[in-house]
Design an enzyme around this catalytic site. Structure first.
Site, mmCIF file in Angstrom:
data_model
loop_
_atom_site.group_PDB
_atom_site.id
_atom_site.type_symbol
_atom_site.label_atom_id
_atom_site.label_comp_id
_atom_site.label_asym_id
_atom_site.label_seq_id
_atom_site.Cartn_x
_atom_site.Cartn_y
_atom_site.Cartn_z
ATOM 1 C CD GLN A 1 -8.334 19.926 40.954
ATOM 2 O OE1 GLN A 1 -7.518 20.798 41.192
ATOM 3 N NE2 GLN A 1 -8.655 19.590 39.717
ATOM 4 N NE ARG B 1 -12.495 26.519 33.791
ATOM 5 C CZ ARG B 1 -13.515 27.263 34.150
ATOM 6 N NH1 ARG B 1 -13.328 28.333 34.873
ATOM 7 N NH2 ARG B 1 -14.746 26.959 33.802
ATOM 8 C CB CYS B 2 -5.811 23.515 29.910
ATOM 9 S SG CYS B 2 -4.095 23.048 30.045
ATOM 10 C CD GLU C 1 -9.854 21.205 31.916
ATOM 11 O OE1 GLU C 1 -9.630 20.472 30.947
ATOM 12 O OE2 GLU C 1 -9.431 20.987 33.055
#
Lengths: 147, 790
Positions: free
Chosen positions: B228, B375-376, B745
């Site tokens: 990523q 995902r936060c 998110e």
């Protein structure tokens, strides 16, 4: 995991002791045992294939008789490894009863399973271990009582 | 100013902001023509597989690879001792700790890497790892972080030096302790809650993998990887290996989900690079599913105790939070340097909070390292879950409806920008409008009537609310860096002579649709049709340096950089237009896609004409070409928010929780592609449902991972997922060039407490005040039995 139980064997205590202390004899009752190599009186090595569910592994197990007090008490330690899995166990056996039999064996075992077998087989491991221990003692009793 | 929709200012063909353009990447994905790391095959490539430990903590007595080396196709076996000789057996983590690449003396968690086998084929490598015999001596295992902090606990990381012979990694505080203690002491009521946010895993469908391709002739490393953050990887690889950054090219391909799990640099990557350096051949390593679940960075694992002070009329007076974070054997979180507990101190949430104090301790245990932001945005999920559960409890204690309690305590829209007691400056918000819209959409009052009737009949139905505030878009350079690199992000636009363009970004899509969204930003700013804007990411040889995609930061940072770079180009086209139209630049005005002479609508030059002129007819003194780069340093974070309401029914016989309805109102500011935003929210809600009801990485007392397959780690499928009902409000960010905030998110963060609150609401009349997630049928069934319901 802790396991324990009591087995009644219709055989003289000395003969039960002798059988249990003979790696080849007792080894032949271990489920999945493929070979036994005796290193000395207190050390031997077993190869065994163990399966839980769809996972199976071929273990090399080093066994040590950590304590023996003939014909009453023995403590056995085992350390086994297979690719991705390991087992470490301490087993205690106590024999009682009249010399000519029947012999009562109280046993307990503290077993630690590590790795893939523990992770993937967690839900089934206790049941499978119980079954395997049961098979082992059934075999020991059957062999001793037969002959 | 909050609105419900925004009208596009460009045509459908141009496809700027507000158009639900179909995703440009999907034709290749739905045809199975994506190129994931597994699809990349290089000439002369060999395979790596990894020997892993069955023990969670053990001494390595010996490693015998002699049998493995005799097996067909086996080229090499690499152990920790081999790496130690090169000083590569440890590597730094992004959190300033270090972790083993391969162990020399001790293994620290079950399934840790112990040795690597390189072979001609994948099967040969997989066969050969079973022939590497490692002799271990088991050591005591610490699974519980509270036990890790006991004074007589074995020290897991003696390498940290004489002053750190304990398992406490760090202690972090935020807010005013004394003022908060005083505020709580003066409160009429103090409502406590203990929540455990369990260890979970991102479980991306594509596992991690790489191909390390070192060319000894060119002295150059091509590193293909599922990352990523490709530029950060290049810098880390250079720092660890000593290879100059100019001789390293990191290349990503299509990525099948990242969710934070593809930010850390894993030991397998370093070993693959060493293997390629050793053999001079490309070395490929792809994790299998169990390796991914057992050894990759985990998320969450926060034990939180929180207390909320209240007056008798239900006004919040203060919040005190004490947390224990289980980091495994190394702190390999990917949080910004100054924030070891991430942005957890956003825990004051959507509420006007006079005082707050937050402290977090982190502990080592015999578990895999990590602490990634699944995902936060850096521990926001943990914060939101705690405050939203606590607010529900507080409402119950003072006898108020949880919706009314929230409405009473929300920060009002006239209070923005709002400074929180833990130091954040919320840029914008309108929480009352979002919650009211959710209440109206779900028919809240009618549901409460239905619930009362059902309860009278002995049926279990619950309604849960979550009104979350996110904190995303890290971040401003005065506060935010990772291993010292400031958290800007970048965009480079080149407009070609015939009017199409290429946009290169420092961020990295993992399925979010960057090729579409970012093309739409260029279309919005310059009027070039989005179909003619090619978006390229993930090649460090061509893309401008960036920190990558996570923490919902791509639109807030690279999106802003794209807009600013486009505006630089627009300024140049103004000068070109003035030259072509023979007027002063001041006489020109922009209408989408062209410069017009003010007051003369028939005198204009389109962006395509101006692009052509930049290469064919530029004025003397002006550089040819039409390109611009921007490295955007955001002035603040962005603060998306929303209100979610969930209705659950509980089966008394089985304890099964069924999510009957779920309404999600999201506000992510101005929207670039409404369809993609909806898709992000649908996916996020499903990934919020997952930890609420299904997912947990648990361990037995010996440190065995009990969720190492998809048989035990339950991902929700379409069967478990309810029909999400989504809506929106739009409160633009006042500081972002496009007024956008980021949305990837919000739903993952907001959904779990809505579901947990609904379950507790269904059981509250039985005296239940909390149920920790995942709320499995077994947990509920046990509660029902304990309470004598069945």
């Amino acid at each position: 995991m802790q396991f324990s139980g009591t087995v009644q064997i219709a055989a003289p205590r000395a003969r039960v002791w002798e059988f249990l202390m003979d790696p080849d004899q007792v080894g032949s009752c271990g489920p999945g045992v493929e070979s036994i190599e005796v290193i000395d009186a207190d050390h031997f090595k077993a190869k065994a294939k163990v399966g839980i569910g769809f996972i199976s592994a071929r273990f090399v197990v080093d066994m040590t008789v950590a304590e023996r007090n003939e014909p009453e008490l023995a403590v056995l330690k085992a350390h086994g490894q297979a690719p991705g899995s390991a087992v470490d166990a301490t087993a205690n056996m106590h024999l009682a009863g009249p010399d000519e039999g029947p012999t009562t064996m109280d046993w307990s075992a503290d077993v630690t399973i590590s790795g893939t077998l523990a992770s993937v087989g967690a839900r089934m491991i206790e049941g499978t271990a119980n079954k395997m221990i049961g098979q082992t003692f059934d075999c020991i009793r059957a062999k001793l009582e037969a002959g | 100013m909050t609105t419900e929709a925004q009208a596009p200012t460009t045509t459908e063909e141009v496809g700027g902001m507000g158009h639900s353009k179909k995703r440009k990447e999907d034709p290749r994905f739905i045809r199975g023509q994506g190129e994931y790391i597994e699809d990349v095959v290089l000439p002369n490539m060999v395979w790596m597989d990894i020997v892993r430990t069955p023990y969670a903590h053990a001494k390595i007595k010996s490693i015998d690879a002699s049998e493995a080396l005799k097996m067909p196709g086996v080229l090499a076996v690499i152990t920790g001792k081999d790496l130690e000789a090169a000083g590569l057996h440890w590597m730094p983590t992004l959190a300033g700790d270090k972790q083993m690449v391969l162990p020399v003396d001790e293994v620290m968690y079950q399934s840790q890497e112990v040795a690597a086998v390189i072979a001609e084929t994948r099967y040969q490598a997989a066969d050969a790892i079973t022939a590497v015999y490692v002799d271990y001596e088991p050591l005591p295992v610490i699974v519980d972080p509270y036990k890790a902090l006991e004074p007589d606990a074995p020290v897991l990381r003696p390498d940290r030096g004489p002053d750190k012979q304990h398992n406490r990694i760090w202690h972090w505080e935020s807010g005013d302790r004394a003022a908060t203690d005083a505020a709580l002491a003066a409160s009429d009521k103090v409502v406590p809650i203990d929540v455990y946010i369990p260890r979970i895993h991102v479980a991306s469908i594509e596992t991690c993998g790489c191909i390390a391709d070192y060319d000894p002739v060119r002295a150059h490393l091509d590193f293909h990887v599922t990352s990523q953050a490709p530029h950060v990887y290049r810098t880390v690889i250079s720092l660890v290996s000593g290879i100059p950054e100019s001789s390293i090219r990191v290349k990503t391909h299509d990525i099948g989900g990242g969710f934070g799990g593809k930010v850390p640099v894993y030991p397998g990557y370093v070993i693959a690079i060493v293997a390629s350096l050793t053999l001079g051949r490309p070395v490929k390593w792809i994790e299998d599913r169990s390796e991914n679940l057992q050894a990759d960075s985990f998320a969450r694992d926060y034990h939180v105790h929180a207390e909320l002070g209240l007056t008798n009329d239900g006004t919040i007076t203060g919040l005190r939070v004490k947390t224990l974070a289980d980091h495994g054997y190394a702190d390999a979180a990917a949080d910004p340097s100054k924030y070891p507990a991430g942005l957890f101190n956003v825990i004051t949430g959507s509420y006007d909070m006079p005082q707050a104090f937050v402290e977090v301790d982190a502990a080592y245990t015999n578990k895999p390292p990590g602490g990634v932001a699944y995902r936060c945005s850096f521990r926001v999920t943990e914060a939101v879950h705690t405050i939203e559960r606590l607010v529900d409890e507080a409402a119950r204690v003072v006898g108020m409806d949880p919706a009314a309690f929230r409405m009473k305590n929300f920060i009002r829209k006239d209070q923005f920008p709002y400074h929180t007691p833990t130091g954040w400056d919320y840029d914008s918000g309108d929480y009352h409008t979002a919650l009211q819209k959710a209440l109206d959409m779900i028919g809240y009052d009618e549901l409460r009537r239905e619930q009362a009737e059902k309860r009278a009949r002995g049926e279990l139905m619950g309604i849960g609310i979550s009104s979350f505030t996110e904190i995303v878009g890290a971040g401003p350079s005065h506060d935010f860096d990772i291993i010292g690199i400031k958290m800007f992000d970048s965009a480079e636009i080149r407009v070609h002579p015939t009017g199409s363009a290429i946009l290169r970004l420092g961020v990295q899509s993992q399925g979010q649709g960057h090729e579409t969204t970012f093309a739409q930003i260029v279309a919005e700013e310059l009027g070039i049709p989005m179909s003619k804007v090619m978006v390229e990411e993930g090649d460090t040889d061509t893309a401008p340096y960036g920190l990558g995609t996570y923490a919902s930061r791509s639109t807030p940072t690279a999106g802003a950089a794209t807009a600013i770079a486009a505006r630089k180009i627009k300024e140049k086209t103004r000068l070109l237009a003035a030259h072509l139209l023979e007027c002063s630049p001041d006489d020109l005005e922009w209408t989408p896609g062209q410069w017009n002479v003010k007051g003369s609508p028939d005198r204009f030059k389109t962006i395509a004409e101006l692009a052509f002129a930049a290469y064919t007819n530029h004025p003397a003194g002006m550089e040819a070409g039409l390109e611009a780069t921007d490295y955007y340093d955001p002035p603040n974070l962005t603060f998306p928010f929303g209100s979610y309401i969930c209705v659950v029914d509980i089966d008394k016989g089985t304890g099964q929780v069924k999510v009957r309805r779920f309404v999600a109102i999201d506000d992510c500011g101005n929207i670039i592609n409404p369809m993609i935003v909806d898709g992000q929210i649908h996916g996020g809600l499903t990934m919020g449902l997952a930890p609420a009801l299904y997912e947990e990485i648990s361990y037995d007392e010996n440190g065995n991972n009990l969720a190492g397959t998809f048989m035990d780690y339950l991902l929700p499928t379409a069967l478990e997922t309810p029909a999400w009902e989504t809506g929106k409000t739009i409160t633009p960010s006042p500081h972002h060039p496009l007024g956008a905030k980021g949305v990837g998110e919000s739903a993952t963060v907001g959904a779990p407490p809505a579901i947990a609150n609904a379950v507790v609401d269904a059981l509250a009349h039985l005296g239940v005040t909390n149920v920790d997630i995942p709320i499995t049928p077994q947990k509920v069934w046990r509660i029902l039995h304990e309470k004598g319901v069945v």
